[in-house]
Write a protein that holds these residues in place. Structure first.
Motif, PDB file in Angstrom:
ATOM      1  N   ARG A 164       0.809  -1.220   0.000  1.00 43.60           N
ATOM      2  CA  ARG A 164       0.000   0.000   0.000  1.00 43.60           C
ATOM      3  C   ARG A 164       0.840   1.267   0.000  1.00 43.60           C
ATOM      4  O   ARG A 164       0.443   2.280  -0.570  1.00 43.60           O
ATOM      5  N   ARG A 165       1.986   1.210   0.661  1.00 48.11           N
ATOM      6  CA  ARG A 165       2.772   2.430   0.876  1.00 48.11           C
ATOM      7  C   ARG A 165       4.057   2.485   0.065  1.00 48.11           C
ATOM      8  O   ARG A 165       4.764   3.485   0.090  1.00 48.11           O
ATOM      9  N   GLY A 166       4.394   1.411  -0.603  1.00 48.96           N
ATOM     10  CA  GLY A 166       5.599   1.408  -1.422  1.00 48.96           C
ATOM     11  C   GLY A 166       6.862   1.072  -0.671  1.00 48.96           C
ATOM     12  O   GLY A 166       7.920   0.893  -1.267  1.00 48.96           O
ATOM     13  N   GLY A 167       6.773   0.987   0.638  1.00 51.56           N
ATOM     14  CA  GLY A 167       7.947   0.640   1.433  1.00 51.56           C
ATOM     15  C   GLY A 167       7.826   1.170   2.847  1.00 51.56           C
ATOM     16  O   GLY A 167       6.962   1.993   3.162  1.00 51.56           O
ATOM     17  N   ILE A 168       8.690   0.671   3.710  1.00 48.23           N
ATOM     18  CA  ILE A 168       8.802   1.153   5.088  1.00 48.23           C
ATOM     19  C   ILE A 168      10.182   1.771   5.230  1.00 48.23           C
ATOM     20  O   ILE A 168      11.199   1.094   5.029  1.00 48.23           O
ATOM     21  N   ASP A 169      10.225   3.037   5.547  1.00 47.42           N
ATOM     22  CA  ASP A 169      11.497   3.764   5.607  1.00 47.42           C
ATOM     23  C   ASP A 169      12.152   3.674   6.977  1.00 47.42           C
ATOM     24  O   ASP A 169      13.383   3.711   7.087  1.00 47.42           O
ATOM     25  N   VAL A 170      11.328   3.580   8.004  1.00 43.84           N
ATOM     26  CA  VAL A 170      11.826   3.552   9.377  1.00 43.84           C
ATOM     27  C   VAL A 170      11.073   2.467  10.143  1.00 43.84           C
ATOM     28  O   VAL A 170       9.853   2.359  10.038  1.00 43.84           O
ATOM     29  N   LEU A 171      11.820   1.677  10.887  1.00 47.87           N
ATOM     30  CA  LEU A 171      11.224   0.707  11.809  1.00 47.87           C
ATOM     31  C   LEU A 171      11.717   1.003  13.208  1.00 47.87           C
ATOM     32  O   LEU A 171      12.923   1.130  13.434  1.00 47.87           O
ATOM     33  N   VAL A 172      10.779   1.105  14.141  1.00 53.45           N
ATOM     34  CA  VAL A 172      11.134   1.235  15.560  1.00 53.45           C
ATOM     35  C   VAL A 172      10.568   0.029  16.294  1.00 53.45           C
ATOM     36  O   VAL A 172       9.351  -0.140  16.401  1.00 53.45           O
TER      37      VAL A 172
END
Length: 245
Positions: A82-90
């Motif tokens: 849906r978002r094209g990717g995850i840039d940051v994971l916490v």
């Protein structure tokens, strides 16, 4: 004005309260679209979403249990689609089940390891897999002062958090050349539900700064580590503890 294409997505596990909520709000204020993960506290996650909106941010709620590998993989795949990717994971999700080691049940040991350490693996591996082709990303895991000093009654918690410290250093070394940074923040005593029943005045005497930390003070360090201001920082464990050691 920032365009849709330039907006970045941050996934925060355990975002329904405490440090997790503060991190969601801080990242939202910094311009990230925040995905607020929760396991059982829907009302808390909704309160976090309200707080994210209040600072002008955007977000969504995403339920999954970090202990369940298949559920996590499906949730990550859906988010990326849906978002094209995850840039940051916490990686913030964690539980405590304190008790002296000699009297600690297997269930108490396993529940903390499953959420803290196995949860780190279940979420980080599929997210990292999506970051590698893009050659960018930042991962920050929330550890604890208990991983760096002896705190009686927390052998399970200390084991899980110390393992996250070590694993993060290794992963950081493995992906550094791919433009992905991996760091850890180790909070000390922070004013959250986790220490609600603790003798706070007695605790303060153990802290050089003579006060308990605030969730937003941890969140600001996380936000920094996720930003380009920290572009040459990876494989580090950064303490936020008022000078305890």
């Amino acid at each position: 004005m920032e365009t849709e294409e330039k907006r970045k997505t941050a996934l925060v596990t355990g975002g329904s309260k405490g440090i997790g909520r503060a991190i969601c709000v801080e990242l939202a204020a910094a311009g990230y679209d925040v995905v607020i993960n929760y396991r059982s506290d829907l009302a808390g996650a909704e309160e976090t979403l309200v707080a994210v909106t209040a600072v002008g941010g955007r977000g969504e709620i995403c339920r999954f249990d970090v202990r369940e590998a298949e559920a996590v993989e499906q949730a990550v795949a859906d988010l990326v689609a849906r978002r094209g990717g995850i840039d940051v994971l916490v990686n913030n999700a964690g539980v405590v089940a304190d008790g002296l080691f000699l009297m600690m049940s297997k269930d108490k040991w396993q529940s903390v390891i499953d959420t803290g350490l196995s949860g780190f693996y279940h979420v980080t591996r599929p997210v990292l897999e999506t970051m590698v082709p893009r050659r960018s990303g930042a991962i920050v895991s929330i550890s604890s002062a208990s991983s760096l000093m002896a705190n009686r009654g927390q052998a399970n918690y200390a084991a899980a958090k110390a393992a996250i410290n070590a694993a993060s250093r290794v992963v950081a070394a493995e992906v550094a050349r791919l433009g992905i940074r991996v760091n850890v923040v180790a909070p000390g005593l922070i004013d959250t539900d986790m220490i609600a029943a603790a003798p706070k005045e007695q605790i303060k005497s153990l802290i050089p700064m003579a006060r308990i930390g605030r969730p937003e003070e941890v969140a600001r360090v996380v936000r920094f580590l996720c930003s380009e201001d920290a572009s040459y920082i990876t494989g580090q464990v950064i303490s936020v503890n008022g000078g305890m050691f």
